[in-house]
Motif scaffolding. Structure first.
Motif, PDB file in Angstrom:
ATOM      1  N   UNK A 254       2.391  -1.717  -6.549  1.00 51.94           N
ATOM      2  CA  UNK A 254       1.449  -2.839  -6.437  1.00 51.94           C
ATOM      3  C   UNK A 254       0.010  -2.364  -6.595  1.00 51.94           C
ATOM      4  N   UNK A 255      -0.335  -1.239  -5.987  1.00 52.64           N
ATOM      5  CA  UNK A 255      -1.698  -0.703  -6.097  1.00 52.64           C
ATOM      6  C   UNK A 255      -2.033  -0.374  -7.553  1.00 52.64           C
ATOM      7  N   UNK A 256      -1.087   0.192  -8.271  1.00 53.35           N
ATOM      8  CA  UNK A 256      -1.312   0.530  -9.676  1.00 53.35           C
ATOM      9  C   UNK A 256      -1.552  -0.735 -10.492  1.00 53.35           C
ATOM     10  N   UNK A 257      -0.712  -1.735 -10.298  1.00 49.64           N
ATOM     11  CA  UNK A 257      -0.836  -2.992 -11.041  1.00 49.64           C
ATOM     12  C   UNK A 257      -2.162  -3.675 -10.727  1.00 49.64           C
ATOM     13  N   UNK A 258      -2.594  -3.609  -9.487  1.00 52.39           N
ATOM     14  CA  UNK A 258      -3.847  -4.271  -9.074  1.00 52.39           C
ATOM     15  C   UNK A 258      -5.086  -3.409  -9.292  1.00 52.39           C
ATOM     16  N   UNK A 259      -4.904  -2.142  -9.679  1.00 55.14           N
ATOM     17  CA  UNK A 259      -6.042  -1.255  -9.906  1.00 55.14           C
ATOM     18  C   UNK A 259      -6.661  -0.723  -8.624  1.00 55.14           C
ATOM     19  N   UNK A 260      -5.875  -0.659  -7.557  1.00 50.23           N
ATOM     20  CA  UNK A 260      -6.366  -0.154  -6.268  1.00 50.23           C
ATOM     21  C   UNK A 260      -6.163   1.353  -6.220  1.00 50.23           C
ATOM     22  N   UNK A 261      -7.206   2.075  -5.877  1.00 50.30           N
ATOM     23  CA  UNK A 261      -7.121   3.526  -5.762  1.00 50.30           C
ATOM     24  C   UNK A 261      -6.627   3.901  -4.372  1.00 50.30           C
ATOM     25  N   UNK A 262      -5.689   4.820  -4.327  1.00 46.63           N
ATOM     26  CA  UNK A 262      -5.165   5.302  -3.052  1.00 46.63           C
ATOM     27  C   UNK A 262      -5.852   6.608  -2.671  1.00 46.63           C
ATOM     28  N   UNK A 263      -5.870   6.881  -1.406  1.00 43.84           N
ATOM     29  CA  UNK A 263      -6.419   8.131  -0.881  1.00 43.84           C
ATOM     30  C   UNK A 263      -5.268   8.968  -0.346  1.00 43.84           C
ATOM     31  N   UNK A 264      -5.392  10.282  -0.357  1.00 44.65           N
ATOM     32  CA  UNK A 264      -4.317  11.145   0.156  1.00 44.65           C
ATOM     33  C   UNK A 264      -4.335  11.228   1.688  1.00 44.65           C
ATOM     34  N   UNK A 265      -4.062  10.101   2.314  1.00 41.35           N
ATOM     35  CA  UNK A 265      -4.046  10.043   3.780  1.00 41.35           C
ATOM     36  C   UNK A 265      -2.683   9.552   4.258  1.00 41.35           C
ATOM     37  N   UNK A 266      -2.322   9.962   5.455  1.00 42.41           N
ATOM     38  CA  UNK A 266      -1.084   9.489   6.073  1.00 42.41           C
ATOM     39  C   UNK A 266      -1.313   8.095   6.633  1.00 42.41           C
ATOM     40  N   UNK A 267      -0.378   7.201   6.373  1.00 40.96           N
ATOM     41  CA  UNK A 267      -0.482   5.847   6.893  1.00 40.96           C
ATOM     42  C   UNK A 267       0.141   5.766   8.280  1.00 40.96           C
ATOM     43  N   UNK A 268      -0.438   4.923   9.117  1.00 38.92           N
ATOM     44  CA  UNK A 268       0.049   4.748  10.480  1.00 38.92           C
ATOM     45  C   UNK A 268       1.208   3.755  10.491  1.00 38.92           C
ATOM     46  N   UNK A 269       1.907   3.708  11.592  1.00 38.41           N
ATOM     47  CA  UNK A 269       3.005   2.749  11.744  1.00 38.41           C
ATOM     48  C   UNK A 269       2.488   1.317  11.650  1.00 38.41           C
ATOM     49  N   UNK A 270       1.305   1.060  12.184  1.00 35.00           N
ATOM     50  CA  UNK A 270       0.721  -0.285  12.095  1.00 35.00           C
ATOM     51  C   UNK A 270       0.444  -0.651  10.629  1.00 35.00           C
ATOM     52  N   UNK A 271      -0.079   0.293   9.858  1.00 34.64           N
ATOM     53  CA  UNK A 271      -0.337   0.045   8.446  1.00 34.64           C
ATOM     54  C   UNK A 271       0.977  -0.200   7.693  1.00 34.64           C
ATOM     55  N   UNK A 272       1.993   0.591   7.999  1.00 33.95           N
ATOM     56  CA  UNK A 272       3.293   0.425   7.348  1.00 33.95           C
ATOM     57  C   UNK A 272       3.908  -0.923   7.694  1.00 33.95           C
ATOM     58  N   UNK A 273       3.770  -1.344   8.949  1.00 30.38           N
ATOM     59  CA  UNK A 273       4.293  -2.666   9.344  1.00 30.38           C
ATOM     60  C   UNK A 273       3.640  -3.767   8.532  1.00 30.38           C
ATOM     61  N   UNK A 274       2.330  -3.646   8.325  1.00 30.57           N
ATOM     62  CA  UNK A 274       1.606  -4.622   7.517  1.00 30.57           C
ATOM     63  C   UNK A 274       2.103  -4.590   6.062  1.00 30.57           C
ATOM     64  N   UNK A 275       2.305  -3.414   5.510  1.00 26.73           N
ATOM     65  CA  UNK A 275       2.759  -3.287   4.125  1.00 26.73           C
ATOM     66  C   UNK A 275       4.160  -3.845   3.938  1.00 26.73           C
ATOM     67  N   UNK A 276       5.010  -3.686   4.936  1.00 21.77           N
ATOM     68  CA  UNK A 276       6.379  -4.207   4.829  1.00 21.77           C
ATOM     69  C   UNK A 276       6.381  -5.730   4.694  1.00 21.77           C
ATOM     70  N   UNK A 277       5.398  -6.378   5.298  1.00 21.47           N
ATOM     71  CA  UNK A 277       5.304  -7.847   5.180  1.00 21.47           C
ATOM     72  C   UNK A 277       5.028  -8.253   3.766  1.00 21.47           C
TER      73      UNK A 277
END
Length: 121
Positions: A98-121
Motif C-alpha cells: 500500500x505504501x508503494x502504491x500511495x508513494x509513502x516512504x517508509x523508515x527503517x524503524x520497528x513498529x509497535x504493537x499499537x501501530x500494527x493493530x492500527x495497520x491490521x484494520x
C-alpha cells in the motif's frame, strides 16, 4: 503480464522459509520497478535480502516482453519498517504494498504493537 508498461511497477508477494516456498512460513515482497530499473526486496525481518540466481532467471523469463533486461537490474533493499515479532509479516507485506502504491516512504524503524493493530484494520 498484459497491460504492464516498461515504466510500471509489479508487486510480487512471496512465501519463503523452511527451504522452499511450498513449505515457507514468512511473507516478503518483491517489487519490480520499471522506472528505477531495479528489483526491490521488502522483508520485515531482514533475513531474505538477496535474490537467488534461479529466481532472477524466472522473473527475467516471465517478464521478458516488458522488461527485456531484467536479469541485469540491481537488487536493492529500500528503507522499510521492521518487525519485532514472529506473526505479523503478512501485515508488513500488505502495508508495504500500500505504501508503494500511495508513494509513502517508509523508515527503517520497528513498529509497535499499537501501530500494527492500527495497520491490521
Amino acid at each position: 503480464i498484459n497491460g504492464i508498461k516498461p515504466d510500471g511497477v509489479v508487486l510480487l508477494p512471496r512465501l519463503v522459509g523452511l527451504g522452499s516456498p511450498e513449505r515457507g512460513n514468512h511473507f516478503i515482497l518483491w517489487v519490480i520497478n520499471g522506472t528505477q530499473k531495479n528489483i526491490q526486496i521488502f522483508d520485515s525481518l531482514g533475513i531474505y535480502n538477496t535474490l537467488k540466481t534461479e529466481d532472477r532467471l524466472v522473473l527475467a523469463n516471465a517478464f521478458r516482453n516488458v522488461f527485456p533486461d531484467l536479469s541485469l537490474w540491481d537488487v536493492v533493499l529500500p528503507p522499510q519498517w521492521k518487525q519485532t515479532d514472529s506473526t505479523n509479516c503478512g501485515v508488513f507485506v500488505c502495508t508495504a504494498a500500500e505504501a508503494i502504491v500511495r508513494g509513502i516512504k517508509m523508515e527503517p524503524v520497528a513498529l509497535t504493537e499499537a501501530q500494527l493493530s492500527h495497520l491490521r484494520l
